[in-house]
Design a protein around this motif. Structure first.
Motif, PDB file in Angstrom:
ATOM      1  N   MET A 103       0.829  -1.204   0.000  1.00  0.00           N
ATOM      2  CA  MET A 103       0.000   0.000   0.000  1.00  0.00           C
ATOM      3  C   MET A 103       0.871   1.264   0.000  1.00  0.00           C
ATOM      4  SD  MET A 103      -2.818   1.071   2.853  1.00  0.00           S
ATOM      5  CE  MET A 103      -3.269   2.790   3.120  1.00  0.00           C
ATOM      6  N   ILE A 104       1.922   1.271   0.820  1.00  0.00           N
ATOM      7  CA  ILE A 104       2.826   2.423   0.851  1.00  0.00           C
ATOM      8  C   ILE A 104       3.462   2.618  -0.525  1.00  0.00           C
ATOM      9  CG2 ILE A 104       4.951   3.363   1.855  1.00  0.00           C
ATOM     10  CD1 ILE A 104       4.249   1.794   4.434  1.00  0.00           C
ATOM     11  N   GLU A 105       3.938   1.530  -1.115  1.00  0.00           N
ATOM     12  CA  GLU A 105       4.581   1.618  -2.429  1.00  0.00           C
ATOM     13  C   GLU A 105       3.590   2.041  -3.509  1.00  0.00           C
ATOM     14  OE1 GLU A 105       6.421  -2.190  -2.977  1.00  0.00           O
ATOM     15  OE2 GLU A 105       7.557  -2.017  -1.102  1.00  0.00           O
ATOM     16  N   ALA A 106       2.343   1.586  -3.392  1.00  0.00           N
ATOM     17  CA  ALA A 106       1.318   1.963  -4.373  1.00  0.00           C
ATOM     18  C   ALA A 106       1.028   3.458  -4.304  1.00  0.00           C
ATOM     19  CB  ALA A 106       0.045   1.153  -4.132  1.00  0.00           C
ATOM     20  N   VAL A 107       0.927   4.003  -3.098  1.00  0.00           N
ATOM     21  CA  VAL A 107       0.663   5.427  -2.946  1.00  0.00           C
ATOM     22  C   VAL A 107       1.839   6.251  -3.489  1.00  0.00           C
ATOM     23  CG1 VAL A 107       0.310   7.298  -1.273  1.00  0.00           C
ATOM     24  CG2 VAL A 107      -0.957   5.150  -1.037  1.00  0.00           C
ATOM     25  N   GLU A 108       3.057   5.764  -3.295  1.00  0.00           N
ATOM     26  CA  GLU A 108       4.217   6.441  -3.891  1.00  0.00           C
ATOM     27  C   GLU A 108       4.071   6.541  -5.407  1.00  0.00           C
ATOM     28  OE1 GLU A 108       8.408   6.173  -2.011  1.00  0.00           O
ATOM     29  OE2 GLU A 108       7.591   4.137  -1.887  1.00  0.00           O
ATOM     30  N   LYS A 109       3.611   5.472  -6.030  1.00  0.00           N
ATOM     31  CA  LYS A 109       3.410   5.460  -7.480  1.00  0.00           C
ATOM     32  C   LYS A 109       2.335   6.471  -7.892  1.00  0.00           C
ATOM     33  CE  LYS A 109       4.855   0.695  -8.487  1.00  0.00           C
ATOM     34  NZ  LYS A 109       5.891   1.072  -9.493  1.00  0.00           N
ATOM     35  N   VAL A 110       1.249   6.532  -7.113  1.00  0.00           N
ATOM     36  CA  VAL A 110       0.163   7.465  -7.433  1.00  0.00           C
ATOM     37  C   VAL A 110       0.642   8.908  -7.276  1.00  0.00           C
ATOM     38  CG1 VAL A 110      -2.185   8.184  -6.873  1.00  0.00           C
ATOM     39  CG2 VAL A 110      -1.576   5.764  -6.770  1.00  0.00           C
ATOM     40  N   GLY A 131     -16.665  -0.988  -4.883  1.00  0.00           N
ATOM     41  CA  GLY A 131     -15.316  -0.467  -4.727  1.00  0.00           C
ATOM     42  C   GLY A 131     -14.488  -0.775  -5.945  1.00  0.00           C
ATOM     43  N   GLU A 132     -13.250  -0.318  -5.911  1.00  0.00           N
ATOM     44  CA  GLU A 132     -12.286  -0.680  -6.937  1.00  0.00           C
ATOM     45  C   GLU A 132     -11.532  -1.914  -6.467  1.00  0.00           C
ATOM     46  OE1 GLU A 132     -10.991   0.447 -10.067  1.00  0.00           O
ATOM     47  OE2 GLU A 132     -13.018   1.268 -10.137  1.00  0.00           O
ATOM     48  N   GLU A 137       1.233  -2.562  -8.674  1.00  0.00           N
ATOM     49  CA  GLU A 137       0.751  -1.767  -9.813  1.00  0.00           C
ATOM     50  C   GLU A 137      -0.772  -1.770  -9.870  1.00  0.00           C
ATOM     51  OE1 GLU A 137       3.147  -4.027  -9.967  1.00  0.00           O
ATOM     52  OE2 GLU A 137       4.873  -2.687 -10.295  1.00  0.00           O
ATOM     53  N   SER A 138      -1.375  -2.921  -9.642  1.00  0.00           N
ATOM     54  CA  SER A 138      -2.830  -3.038  -9.655  1.00  0.00           C
ATOM     55  C   SER A 138      -3.456  -2.209  -8.528  1.00  0.00           C
ATOM     56  CB  SER A 138      -3.235  -4.504  -9.529  1.00  0.00           C
ATOM     57  OG  SER A 138      -4.641  -4.644  -9.437  1.00  0.00           O
ATOM     58  N   ILE A 191      -6.288   2.824  -6.560  1.00  0.00           N
ATOM     59  CA  ILE A 191      -6.295   4.044  -5.742  1.00  0.00           C
ATOM     60  C   ILE A 191      -6.381   5.274  -6.639  1.00  0.00           C
ATOM     61  CG2 ILE A 191      -4.929   5.470  -4.151  1.00  0.00           C
ATOM     62  CD1 ILE A 191      -3.777   2.817  -3.015  1.00  0.00           C
ATOM     63  N   GLU A 192      -5.580   5.289  -7.704  1.00  0.00           N
ATOM     64  CA  GLU A 192      -5.554   6.442  -8.605  1.00  0.00           C
ATOM     65  C   GLU A 192      -6.911   6.671  -9.269  1.00  0.00           C
ATOM     66  OE1 GLU A 192      -3.154   7.918 -12.603  1.00  0.00           O
ATOM     67  OE2 GLU A 192      -2.121   6.657 -11.122  1.00  0.00           O
ATOM     68  N   THR A 193      -7.586   5.583  -9.606  1.00  0.00           N
ATOM     69  CA  THR A 193      -8.895   5.695 -10.243  1.00  0.00           C
ATOM     70  C   THR A 193      -9.875   6.482  -9.383  1.00  0.00           C
ATOM     71  OG1 THR A 193      -8.577   3.600 -11.414  1.00  0.00           O
ATOM     72  CG2 THR A 193     -10.845   4.367 -11.179  1.00  0.00           C
ATOM     73  N   ILE A 194      -9.758   6.317  -8.057  1.00  0.00           N
ATOM     74  CA  ILE A 194     -10.677   7.004  -7.138  1.00  0.00           C
ATOM     75  C   ILE A 194     -10.226   8.419  -6.826  1.00  0.00           C
ATOM     76  CG2 ILE A 194     -11.655   6.966  -4.807  1.00  0.00           C
ATOM     77  CD1 ILE A 194     -11.600   3.897  -4.958  1.00  0.00           C
TER      78      ILE A 194
END
Length: 405
Positions: A225-232, A333-334, A342-343, A348-351
């Protein structure tokens, strides 16, 4: 009715204590309940009984401890002393301990009540047939998983000796009826703790909070989750804060401290620690998205129902019981692939990049959450108890007539 509830209870850190708090809050306001007897685990702090609404008398007996081998004796003694009319057990398989014998002995208590002819219901929050033992922190060893499976089946048969076993998902009803030929299983939904007035769906814009809530370290892990938010952040330029609310799973002590150390270079990552009951509304209301960073599931999600009650958009793994809840109860939800950063980032980005869509999801989830408030759930349990009492009364009358004849 003098109703006893065998459960963990705040300020306990044992699982399901929050659920018990909200059940008690509703039971005490029911006219048919004359006294609530809480047969709880022992805690250092005082039990949280500061309710603003009027209600019946509450008696607390701290009579069991996590991983104690004497729980079955001590709880039985407390039942004998308090003499309840009915007993509700708020259970999952690791409720009384993470040691096999201690856990098993505690789960024999419903059978004790059955033998004592006290009307009893077991609220069983999960079934081992639907738990990934490796991901959930039990064991990854294949032989041990088979042994756990055998033990679990044996304990399930013991639990099914209760007058009624209530489960929170229709899938659980189907499995227990098919595998164990059970005739006493009843679907009673999880319910939503607090159903406030419909929110206005506005959130703080800077930073937008991406929140997760729970006990972490086994099948709930926050690194992705932390890494995903970094990507966003990198792809959108948005001001995003990661909020990790909760504590370590008891099976993985020190997990969150290690994550905090490993990701100290990442800005705006906040670890709240244990969240007190009065802090929950602010936690959810300030969040833009509630994320479920799970690799498996172990039952109906209380956090999903909470997120819905506050009108929150959610990001969920496309697996198991969470996907079923969406289908059965109307949550939206997404979805993301559980092992793909990445998924998760895409979900997260979609929302967070579409405010109208975020609000649309929040409204759908609020509607789903308000369908089963805890007031209704408490009433369903009382109706189930009265059904048991009526059946026992008819059986006694029939046996009496047969004895006379």
């Amino acid at each position: 009715m003098k109703l006893a509830i065998v459960t963990a209870y705040p300020p306990s850190k044992v699982t399901l204590n929050e659920y018990a708090y909200h059940l008690v809050k509703q039971f005490r306001q029911k006219e048919s309940v004359t006294e609530l007897i809480l047969l709880t685990d022992k805690t250092e702090g005082e039990k949280d009984l500061e309710f603003t609404e009027a209600g019946c008398k509450i008696t607390v007996k701290e009579c069991w401890e996590f991983n104690s081998y004497t729980n079955i004796i001590n709880v039985t003694k407390a039942i004998n002393q308090t003499k309840p009319d009915s007993v509700l057990f708020n259970l999952q398989f690791m409720k009384f301990g993470d040691k096999k014998v201690a856990a098993a002995l505690g789960l024999m208590l419903p059978l004790v009540c059955k033998l004592k002819r006290i009307p009893n219901i077991v609220l069983l929050h999960n079934i081992l047939e639907e738990v990934d033992l490796g991901s959930a922190g039990f064991t990854s060893n294949k032989l041990m998983q088979k042994i756990y499976g055998f033990i679990g089946s044996t304990l399930t048969r013991l639990i099914l000796k209760a007058d009624t076993v209530a489960v929170t998902m229709q899938k659980y009803v189907d499995i227990l009826e098919k595998k164990y030929n059970a005739k006493n299983v009843k679907l009673i939904p999880h319910g939503t703790f607090e159903v406030a007035e419909e929110p206005n769906y506005e959130i703080p814009k800077s930073p937008m909070q991406i929140m997760t809530f729970g006990k972490f370290g086994t099948y709930k892990k926050v690194e992705g989750m932390i890494e995903a938010v970094e990507k966003v952040r990198a792809s959108t330029g948005l001001d995003l804060e990661v909020v990790i609310a909760g504590t370590d799973n008891p099976n993985v002590p020190g997990y969150l401290a290690k994550v905090q150390e490993d990701y100290k270079h990442v800005p705006q990552v906040r670890f709240t620690g244990y969240v007190e009951e009065h802090e929950v509304p602010t936690l959810f209301n300030d969040s833009a998205v509630v994320v479920f960073p799970y690799t498996s599931t172990t039952g109906s999600s209380g956090v999903l129902h909470q997120a819905g009650s506050y009108g929150k958009a959610v990001v969920m793994p496309d697996l198991g019981d969470l996907a079923l809840l969406v289908k059965d109860e109307g949550y939206r939800g997404e979805f993301f692939e559980p092992t793909s950063v990445e998924s998760l980032a895409y979900a997260i980005e979609t929302i967070v990049t579409n405010n109208d869509y975020r609000i649309q999801l929040g409204k759908a989830n609020y509607k789903a959450a308000t369908a089963y408030p805890m007031e209704t759930i408490a009433e369903m349990y009382l109706e189930a108890f009265y059904d048991i009492i009526l059946k026992k009364s008819k059986l006694s009358q029939r046996l009496g007539k047969e004895a006379i004849l």
